[in-house]
Every structure is written in C-alpha cells, then in structure tokens.
Write an enzyme that holds these catalytic residues in place. Structure first.
Site, mmCIF file in Angstrom:
data_model
loop_
_atom_site.group_PDB
_atom_site.id
_atom_site.type_symbol
_atom_site.label_atom_id
_atom_site.label_comp_id
_atom_site.label_asym_id
_atom_site.label_seq_id
_atom_site.Cartn_x
_atom_site.Cartn_y
_atom_site.Cartn_z
ATOM 1 N N ASP A 84 1.091 -1.550 -0.882
ATOM 2 C CA ASP A 84 -0.044 0.526 -0.092
ATOM 3 C C ASP A 84 1.231 1.419 0.021
ATOM 4 O O ASP A 84 1.855 1.637 0.325
ATOM 5 C CB ASP A 84 -0.567 -0.268 1.349
ATOM 6 C CG ASP A 84 -1.965 1.003 0.915
ATOM 7 O OD1 ASP A 84 -3.270 0.834 1.787
ATOM 8 O OD2 ASP A 84 -1.554 2.620 0.915
ATOM 9 N N ASP A 124 -3.850 1.928 -4.982
ATOM 10 C CA ASP A 124 -2.089 2.234 -4.399
ATOM 11 C C ASP A 124 -2.309 0.973 -3.627
ATOM 12 O O ASP A 124 -1.753 0.933 -3.069
ATOM 13 C CB ASP A 124 -2.411 3.838 -3.830
ATOM 14 C CG ASP A 124 -2.941 3.512 -2.604
ATOM 15 O OD1 ASP A 124 -4.164 2.726 -2.305
ATOM 16 O OD2 ASP A 124 -2.077 3.941 -1.674
ATOM 17 N N GLU A 125 -3.200 -0.306 -4.134
ATOM 18 C CA GLU A 125 -2.702 -1.175 -2.969
ATOM 19 C C GLU A 125 -3.130 -2.663 -4.099
ATOM 20 O O GLU A 125 -4.287 -2.585 -4.599
ATOM 21 C CB GLU A 125 -3.743 -0.985 -1.425
ATOM 22 C CG GLU A 125 -4.995 -1.113 -1.840
ATOM 23 C CD GLU A 125 -6.208 -1.617 -0.583
ATOM 24 O OE1 GLU A 125 -5.494 -2.087 0.021
ATOM 25 O OE2 GLU A 125 -6.700 -0.777 -0.530
HETATM 26 P P1 TTP Z 1 -5.502 5.271 1.285
HETATM 27 O O1 TTP Z 1 -4.460 3.710 0.447
HETATM 28 O O2 TTP Z 1 -6.560 4.968 1.659
HETATM 29 O O3 TTP Z 1 -4.946 6.233 1.701
HETATM 30 P P2 TTP Z 1 -3.225 6.783 1.248
HETATM 31 O O4 TTP Z 1 -2.258 6.505 0.008
HETATM 32 O O5 TTP Z 1 -3.458 8.369 1.050
HETATM 33 O O6 TTP Z 1 -2.759 7.314 2.763
HETATM 34 P P3 TTP Z 1 -1.546 5.690 4.160
HETATM 35 O O7 TTP Z 1 -2.099 4.129 2.773
HETATM 36 O O8 TTP Z 1 -0.387 6.222 3.795
HETATM 37 O O9 TTP Z 1 -2.759 5.457 4.963
HETATM 38 O O10 TTP Z 1 -5.949 5.767 -0.159
HETATM 39 C C1 TTP Z 1 -5.245 5.829 -1.291
HETATM 40 C C2 TTP Z 1 -5.731 7.245 -2.294
HETATM 41 O O11 TTP Z 1 -7.002 7.130 -2.640
HETATM 42 C C3 TTP Z 1 -5.096 8.310 -1.816
HETATM 43 O O12 TTP Z 1 -3.938 9.121 -1.662
HETATM 44 C C4 TTP Z 1 -6.437 8.999 -2.049
HETATM 45 C C5 TTP Z 1 -7.718 8.702 -2.853
HETATM 46 N N1 TTP Z 1 -8.566 8.600 -1.431
HETATM 47 C C6 TTP Z 1 -10.027 9.135 -1.887
HETATM 48 O O13 TTP Z 1 -10.130 10.572 -3.310
HETATM 49 N N2 TTP Z 1 -11.142 8.817 -0.410
HETATM 50 C C7 TTP Z 1 -10.817 8.254 0.080
HETATM 51 O O14 TTP Z 1 -11.159 8.823 1.239
HETATM 52 C C8 TTP Z 1 -9.633 7.738 0.652
HETATM 53 C C9 TTP Z 1 -9.298 7.171 1.775
HETATM 54 C C10 TTP Z 1 -8.904 7.824 -0.588
HETATM 55 MG MG MG Z 2 -1.911 3.350 0.999
#
Ligand code: TTP
Ligand code: MG
Length: 401
Positions: A9, A104-105
């Site tokens: 992730d 992103d995961e």
């Molecule tokens: P996440 O992997 O949940 O968050 P992140 O990568 O920003 O942070 P981390 O994993 O380090 O906690 O989500 C990936 C992307 O998806 C995030 O950069 C932006 C988008 N996203 C949204 O647009 N709305 C949301 O509510 C969430 C959770 C994520």
């Molecule tokens: Mg993330």
C-alpha cells in the site's frame, strides 16, 4: 499449504506524488482534494498534514480550519492513474498473482516466487526498493500467511515500512486489536459487537466457534475464523477494482425524494454499463448519502443473485433509500456495486431463465452498443465497438430508448 502473501500500500499516495512532482513541497503539510472555500472533501493528506488531524474524507472546510497554512492541491487523477499502472507493473515482476484493490494497493501471493527471488521478506524489500528507486515514492508492505493479516500488517508498518507476521505469531498478533480491524466491521457493527462483549479480537478467540455463532448468528463463523487467523481467501488476480460507483455533490442540498431517485437511476445505469463493459457482476449494492451536516451514511445489501443491470441496481438502491430518514437534507448521493466477479462465474444462467431481470439484461446489453457509439461515454476503443457490432440492435431499439 502455507502461503506467503504481501499487501502493498502506497503511503499518502496522491500527496506523495504531488510532493515528488514539486520538490519545493518536500515535508510541507500537503492536502489533496477539494480546495478551501469549496464544498468537497479531503482525498488524502501527507503525513506532515496528518499531524494536524487532517485525514481523508474530512470536509475541506474543517481541514482549512485545522491547517490554515497547508498546501492545498486539486486532484490530478490521470497522473495518479499513470503512476498506479507503474506501481502495478513493478509488482507484476515478482508474481503473476497480483490482486489490485484500488489505485494504490494490492495483494501478492509470492509463495511460488520464493525459490526465484528469496523469501517473502526479501521480496517485500525488493518491491519497496524498486518503487523507491524507480518512482521516488514510499510504499509500505505487510507480509503474512493470509490476506487479512497482511493487510493489517501493512497498515501498522506505515509510513514507509515493512512488517512481517509469521504463521506462529498470527494469533498473538491479532489478539489485542479492536474488532473493527476486521473488514466489514463498520462503526455500527463494532457497537453491536461491543454490546455483546466483543471489543478485541482476543474476545472472539476466547470463545468456540459455536458459541460465537450462537451470539452473533452465521456471520459469527467468519469472524471467529478470521480472529483465529484462518483466512483461506486466495489472491485473485482477476479483480481489477473493488467496486464501481458514481456519486455527486448537489449544488444545493436536496430534500425532494424524486431528485434523489433521478440521480440514483442515472448512476445505476452508469454503474451497470461499466460492469457489463468489464464483464463483471456484483453481489453487493451500496447507497451513500452525505447530509447537510456532513455526516455520511452508507447502507448496503448483499445479494444472493449477482447483478449486472441498471434495473436491479436501481431497485436495490431505492429500497435502501426507503430505509433512511426522508426529511434530512442531502448534499451528496451515490451508488456503487461491489463484491465483483467475472460474469462467467455464474450469472449466465439467469440470462436464459426468461424472467423480468433476464429480459432487462438483454435489453440493457442491446442498449450498451448504442451508448458505446453515441452515448455520453464518447468514443470507445475500436476493438470494443467492433465486438459489439455482432449484436447491434435494430434502429427501432435505438428510437425506443
Ligand atoms: P489510502 O491508501 O487509503 O490512503 P493514502 O495512500 O493516501 O495514505 P496511507 O495509505 O499512507 O494511509 O488511499 C489511496 C488514495 O486514494 C489516496 O491517496 C487518495 C484516495 N482516497 C480518496 O480519494 N478518498 C478517500 O476517502 C480515501 C481513503 C482515499
Ligand atoms: Mg495508501
């Protein structure tokens, strides 16, 4: 057989990309999403911004109050999607069993790759190095014998870390965690579990399966298994996306149910079209509402028979809407379909069953071709249009739309 699973992730994905694109922003509190003064929400915040309490899905007005001197940037989706593809390409070097869950995961099953690349931890390290060196971005990785534990591990490893949970440590690793770490447990289920005496995963581990089932019903069996580290779900590379959904924020808050139904109907058609285009069916439909006070509510139904038509998606969404307070002003409404499977895995039967839903599916499929050529989706890849020519509907079908 013991499996080795990675959950990869990216850290603060959109914000990290923006930071990379403009090195002057390095270490500054970055918020990507709506712009202050607007109506939307935070998509994500850099870890520097999270220190101020800013997080995803927070109204941008609240973020602006918490962090008045932050760097606020709009979402550049095509850039993030391009980087996402590069990330997935790196993951694919280490195993064909890559299951992306979002931009992103992804889960990776590296069991069979260990002979080639070293053990799972070595592969996790290589993935992080490749992503760092080639894309200048931080990724966190969880390594575990199951999907469930790998995902929790990557979360704990953040930011920019790696965490391995060995098979023999799984039960003690899970024990102290709150039950909400089990996916599918939202705030409501968490409260319900708490009332029945289950706060931590250890509380589930302490009972036998039949005791948990007696207290919680059939869902209890799944919870009990996950709590004990038993999770047989395979990494499934066919799932391109977790869900397909459409949502919109209204310019003015809405109390008229007909307006909401109109929006849901249009979104149901979009979502169904997207499912058919990707040859997917869904077993879950979710309604999302955000009210004028920014509380967000989601309601879903899990379906015995998978859906692929606007007709049924809309019917489910409308039934869900019927169960919420009709008087509260709504600022955002959305519908999504999830629990996706390839359509070959079972839905075809209903195609021939001759009932109203099967008929709707035939009609909607016929309309897809028209929509593909003239519809609001605009120009589509030639190969797709080509494929649909074989079942081109007559002009009369087009007129009747
Ligand atoms: P996440 O992997 O949940 O968050 P992140 O990568 O920003 O942070 P981390 O994993 O380090 O906690 O989500 C990936 C992307 O998806 C995030 O950069 C932006 C988008 N996203 C949204 O647009 N709305 C949301 O509510 C969430 C959770 C994520
Ligand atoms: Mg993330």
């Amino acid at each position: 057989m013991k499996r080795s699973i990675l959950h990869v992730d990216m850290d603060a994905f959109y914000a990290s990309i923006e930071e990379r694109e403009n090195p002057a922003l390095k270490g500054r509190p970055i918020v990507v999403g709506a712009l202050p003064g607007g109506r939307g929400v935070v998509s994500t915040a850099s870890y520097a911004a999270r220190a101020f309490g800013v997080h995803s899905a927070m109204p941008i007005s609240r973020a602006a109050r918490l962090l008045p001197h932050g760097v606020y940037l709009p979402v550049r989706m095509s850039l993030y999607a391009a980087v996402s593809r590069q990330v997935m390409e790196i993951l694919a070097r280490y195993t064909p069993l890559v299951e992306p869950l979002s931009l992103d995961e992804a889960f990776l099953d590296v069991t069979a790759s260990e002979r080639l690349f070293g053990d799972a931890v070595a592969i996790a390290r290589k993935v992080r190095e490749d992503v760092r060196r080639e894309l200048s971005l931080p990724a966190s990785v969880g390594v575990a014998p199951t999907k469930f534990v790998a995902k929790i591990a990557s979360d704990m490893a953040k930011p920019d870390g790696m965490l391995e949970v060995r098979a023999e440590d799984v039960v003690s690793f899970l024990a102290p965690l709150p039950v909400r770490k089990i996916f599918g447990i939202g705030p409501e289920s968490e409260a319900a579990l708490k009332r029945r005496g289950f706060s931590t995963i250890a509380d589930l581990q302490a009972k036998t399966e039949s005791e948990v089932v007696r207290i919680l019903g059939s869902f209890g069996a799944t919870l009990h298994a996950l709590a004990g580290g038993r999770d047989e779900r395979a990494v499934d590379p066919v799932h391109e996306a977790k869900s397909h959904g459409r949502e919109t924020t209204f310019a003015r808050d809405v109390t008229d149910r007909r307006v909401l139904l109109d929006a849901l109907l249009a979104f149901s058609a979009d979502v169904a079209f997207e499912l058919r285009r990707r040859r997917l069916v869904a077993r879950r439909v979710e309604l999302k509402l955000r009210y004028d006070d920014f509380t967000t509510l989601t309601r879903h139904r899990s379906l015995e028979r998978p859906v692929q038509t606007a007709r049924r998606i809309f019917r489910e969404a409308r039934a869900l809407l019927d169960r919420v307070d009709p008087k509260r002003p709504v600022r955002l409404v959305g519908v999504s379909a999830s629990a996706l499977r390839h359509e070959e895995d079972g839905v075809q039967l209903s195609l021939f069953s001759g009932d109203a839903d099967a008929k709707a599916l035939r009609v909607e499929r016929a309309l897809d071709a028209i929509r593909g050529r003239y519809g609001k989706e605009g120009v589509r890849p030639a190969s797709l249009v080509e494929g649909e020519r074989t079942k081109r509907p007559s002009a009369r079908d087009g007129d009747s739309r």
